[in-house]
Write an enzyme that holds these catalytic residues in place. Sequence first.
Site, PDB file in Angstrom:
ATOM      1  CD1 TRP A  29      -2.749   1.702   0.752  1.00 48.77           C
ATOM      2  CD2 TRP A  29      -1.405   2.226   2.465  1.00 48.77           C
ATOM      3  NE1 TRP A  29      -3.172   2.912   1.257  1.00 48.77           N
ATOM      4  CE2 TRP A  29      -2.367   3.253   2.304  1.00 48.77           C
ATOM      5  CE3 TRP A  29      -0.457   2.339   3.478  1.00 48.77           C
ATOM      6  CZ2 TRP A  29      -2.398   4.375   3.133  1.00 48.77           C
ATOM      7  CZ3 TRP A  29      -0.479   3.453   4.296  1.00 48.77           C
ATOM      8  CH2 TRP A  29      -1.444   4.454   4.120  1.00 48.77           C
ATOM      9  CB  SER A  95       1.271  -4.862   2.450  1.00 46.34           C
ATOM     10  OG  SER A  95       0.357  -4.196   3.280  1.00 46.34           O
ATOM     11  CG  MET A  96      -3.386  -3.140  -1.378  1.00 41.84           C
ATOM     12  SD  MET A  96      -3.514  -1.430  -1.889  1.00 41.84           S
ATOM     13  CE  MET A  96      -4.751  -1.611  -3.186  1.00 41.84           C
ATOM     14  CG  ASP A 224       3.112  -7.104   9.990  1.00 46.12           C
ATOM     15  OD1 ASP A 224       2.552  -6.017  10.228  1.00 46.12           O
ATOM     16  OD2 ASP A 224       3.282  -7.542   8.844  1.00 46.12           O
ATOM     17  CG  HIS A 253       3.726  -4.312   7.301  1.00 44.19           C
ATOM     18  ND1 HIS A 253       3.071  -5.495   7.032  1.00 44.19           N
ATOM     19  CD2 HIS A 253       3.265  -3.416   6.380  1.00 44.19           C
ATOM     20  CE1 HIS A 253       2.247  -5.326   6.001  1.00 44.19           C
ATOM     21  NE2 HIS A 253       2.351  -4.079   5.577  1.00 44.19           N
TER      22      HIS A 253
END
Length: 273
Positions: A29, A95-96, A224, A253
């Site tokens: 993201w 992630s995203m 995370d 993360h």
Amino acid sequence: MPYMETKDAARLYYKDWGSGRPVVFISGWALSSEMWNYQMADLCARGLRCIAYDRRGHGRSDDPGQGYHYDTLADDLAMLLEHLDLRGVMLVAHSMGGGELVRYLSRHGSERIARCVLIGTALPFPLGTEDNPGGFDSSLIEKNRAMWKKDFPRWLQENAAPYFGDGLPGCSVSPEMTEWTKSDMLRTSHKAVLDCNLTLVETDFRPELRNIPLPVLVLHGDSDRSFPVAMSGRIAAQLLPHSRFILYGNAPHGLYITHMERINNDLLAFATE
């Protein structure tokens, strides 16, 4: 400069390094393809062809002001794979980006794809609901979004330390690396920042994960704080029919930076099995 054009005439920038088995990186993201520099440089030197692209509204790609939902983003990925006529691909998503990976497979099938990797994934469903009690409370999500609408740079500054695991053993990230990451995110279209977060939070991928026919490597940090492993990576791995789950100790993360060498070795090993 290498660009391709999407169905709605947005130009997307990509970089294509090396030769060998193709690996396509999908960014997290608000991040551009720059986030993958340290994976791409290492892996193309070790015999892989590494490709990464800037999602619409990110980095050097156009900002059409629309299309920041998973269907269109997955179609953009499909256009890249077709543009370069890639086959036998290993998709790697942070992630995203995992949502784009899964939605691509749902919409376009797995003919071009050999295997997938999810790193620090936001899957399967970040939003807390009656049937997903482990997800984030909507009030916390709205609090973050309200700050982004007023002062995104400040939010980035306040969240840089947990993103890179400040204080965790072995997580030593230079101030310069932190600033580089923040500057990349600040280049992202503000509309893309907000709209991509909305689609990230509100999309439930639990049914789609169960239908992925490919081997998937899931790498997640036990520290995370963006997407805690108990609500994301571990659950995603349980839903995937052919998954392998690796938990990284003391990893945040941003583990693609903090655990760079280990990530690169795991990607190479999985790509060449």
